[in-house]
Design a protein around this motif. Sequence first.
Motif, PDB file in Angstrom:
ATOM      1  N   ALA A 172      44.049  33.278  45.102  1.00  0.00           N
ATOM      2  CA  ALA A 172      43.252  34.170  45.907  1.00  0.00           C
ATOM      3  C   ALA A 172      43.476  35.662  44.758  1.00  0.00           C
ATOM      4  O   ALA A 172      41.998  36.334  44.945  1.00  0.00           O
ATOM      5  N   ASP A 173      44.389  35.659  44.684  1.00  0.00           N
ATOM      6  CA  ASP A 173      44.353  37.836  44.283  1.00  0.00           C
ATOM      7  C   ASP A 173      43.304  37.246  43.284  1.00  0.00           C
ATOM      8  O   ASP A 173      42.705  38.548  42.833  1.00  0.00           O
ATOM      9  N   GLN A 174      43.234  36.256  42.104  1.00  0.00           N
ATOM     10  CA  GLN A 174      43.170  36.937  40.919  1.00  0.00           C
ATOM     11  C   GLN A 174      41.160  36.427  40.751  1.00  0.00           C
ATOM     12  O   GLN A 174      40.310  37.826  39.974  1.00  0.00           O
ATOM     13  N   LEU A 175      41.293  35.574  42.066  1.00  0.00           N
ATOM     14  CA  LEU A 175      39.824  35.794  41.910  1.00  0.00           C
ATOM     15  C   LEU A 175      38.593  36.846  42.682  1.00  0.00           C
ATOM     16  O   LEU A 175      37.998  37.512  42.088  1.00  0.00           O
ATOM     17  N   ALA A 176      39.834  37.937  43.176  1.00  0.00           N
ATOM     18  CA  ALA A 176      39.318  38.649  44.109  1.00  0.00           C
ATOM     19  C   ALA A 176      39.752  39.856  42.438  1.00  0.00           C
ATOM     20  O   ALA A 176      37.984  40.626  42.844  1.00  0.00           O
ATOM     21  N   ALA A 177      40.213  39.768  42.240  1.00  0.00           N
ATOM     22  CA  ALA A 177      40.304  40.497  40.762  1.00  0.00           C
ATOM     23  C   ALA A 177      39.440  40.621  39.851  1.00  0.00           C
ATOM     24  O   ALA A 177      38.323  41.563  39.641  1.00  0.00           O
ATOM     25  N   ASN A 178      39.020  39.470  39.530  1.00  0.00           N
ATOM     26  CA  ASN A 178      37.637  39.261  38.981  1.00  0.00           C
ATOM     27  C   ASN A 178      36.338  39.315  39.517  1.00  0.00           C
ATOM     28  O   ASN A 178      35.352  39.489  39.034  1.00  0.00           O
ATOM     29  N   LEU A 179      36.162  39.294  41.236  1.00  0.00           N
ATOM     30  CA  LEU A 179      34.685  39.794  41.366  1.00  0.00           C
ATOM     31  C   LEU A 179      34.463  41.190  40.888  1.00  0.00           C
ATOM     32  O   LEU A 179      33.091  40.817  41.080  1.00  0.00           O
ATOM     33  N   ALA A 180      35.498  41.705  40.368  1.00  0.00           N
ATOM     34  CA  ALA A 180      34.135  43.304  40.558  1.00  0.00           C
ATOM     35  C   ALA A 180      33.748  43.882  39.296  1.00  0.00           C
ATOM     36  O   ALA A 180      32.454  43.828  39.358  1.00  0.00           O
ATOM     37  N   GLY A 181      34.200  42.510  38.023  1.00  0.00           N
ATOM     38  CA  GLY A 181      33.138  42.737  37.059  1.00  0.00           C
ATOM     39  C   GLY A 181      31.974  41.625  37.464  1.00  0.00           C
ATOM     40  O   GLY A 181      31.922  40.785  35.740  1.00  0.00           O
ATOM     41  N   ALA A 182      32.230  41.012  37.616  1.00  0.00           N
ATOM     42  CA  ALA A 182      31.141  40.065  38.376  1.00  0.00           C
ATOM     43  C   ALA A 182      29.493  39.802  38.153  1.00  0.00           C
ATOM     44  O   ALA A 182      29.157  38.897  38.074  1.00  0.00           O
ATOM     45  N   PHE A 183      29.384  40.888  39.231  1.00  0.00           N
ATOM     46  CA  PHE A 183      27.746  40.955  39.210  1.00  0.00           C
ATOM     47  C   PHE A 183      27.976  42.265  38.061  1.00  0.00           C
ATOM     48  O   PHE A 183      28.527  43.191  37.783  1.00  0.00           O
ATOM     49  N   SER A 184      26.101  42.220  37.883  1.00  0.00           N
ATOM     50  CA  SER A 184      25.259  43.011  37.415  1.00  0.00           C
ATOM     51  C   SER A 184      24.323  43.021  37.904  1.00  0.00           C
ATOM     52  O   SER A 184      23.366  42.916  38.332  1.00  0.00           O
ATOM     53  N   ALA A 185      23.425  44.407  37.493  1.00  0.00           N
ATOM     54  CA  ALA A 185      22.126  44.761  37.773  1.00  0.00           C
ATOM     55  C   ALA A 185      21.023  43.966  37.601  1.00  0.00           C
ATOM     56  O   ALA A 185      21.108  43.563  35.863  1.00  0.00           O
ATOM     57  N   GLY A 186      20.346  43.158  37.960  1.00  0.00           N
ATOM     58  CA  GLY A 186      19.541  42.380  37.230  1.00  0.00           C
ATOM     59  C   GLY A 186      19.927  40.692  36.691  1.00  0.00           C
ATOM     60  O   GLY A 186      20.708  40.699  36.994  1.00  0.00           O
ATOM     61  N   GLY A 187      18.600  39.588  35.986  1.00  0.00           N
ATOM     62  CA  GLY A 187      19.909  38.691  35.347  1.00  0.00           C
ATOM     63  C   GLY A 187      19.663  37.251  36.326  1.00  0.00           C
ATOM     64  O   GLY A 187      19.348  37.835  36.753  1.00  0.00           O
ATOM     65  N   GLY A 188      20.511  36.846  36.408  1.00  0.00           N
ATOM     66  CA  GLY A 188      20.806  35.946  36.702  1.00  0.00           C
ATOM     67  C   GLY A 188      22.366  34.983  37.095  1.00  0.00           C
ATOM     68  O   GLY A 188      23.067  35.970  35.927  1.00  0.00           O
TER      69      GLY A 188
END
Length: 197
Positions: A172-188
């Motif tokens: 869960a700690d790693q998944l939370a850390a990964n979340l911050a970089g998994a979003f982007s503006a636009g796209g899919g």
Amino acid sequence: MNEVKFYVSNVALVRADGSEVPVRGLSLAKLPGSGQSSLMFRGQAPAGEYRGLRFDVGVPRDLNHRDASAARGPLSIEEGMYWAWNSGYIFFSLLGKSEGQAIANHVGGDNHRVTVNLADLQKPGTALTLGAGGLDMPVSLDLQKLYARGVSGEAWDFSKATYQQVHMGAAADQLAANLAGAFSAGGGTTAPAGHHP
């Protein structure tokens, strides 16, 4: 992927000088496996040119531990995002299957509230013009980035029990850390190679 849900809070538009304009509210974003791949941020803010936005994935601490049985709207127990056994909300939930194996990946807890920064002050091309109608900006979640790393840098492998039912601990700690970089503006939204939760 059958369903992805996550709380969005503390949304702010970012000006060229780095200052922020808050956009009030808390919402529950839902990305069902029906093919919908991005969410739209909607809200009111002063018209002008911005360099992007920042937001938190999670519920603010002052709301996270209130009596959920009395909550309405996106914090209602009926949304299925409250941990009765852990006094607080699930901030991020992904449910699905990988090679027939059920996957339930959840992140919650005050220490797992994640700030996502989609503002680039160095690139004028990232300007976001906000008209009188308010904010309407597509934001995408990249599952390849979300599952790019597992515990201690190993591959996130849904064939291992460690990664099938995630609720707390190192995964869960790693998944939370990964979340911050998994979003982007636009796209899919794209699924991780070889895995389709």
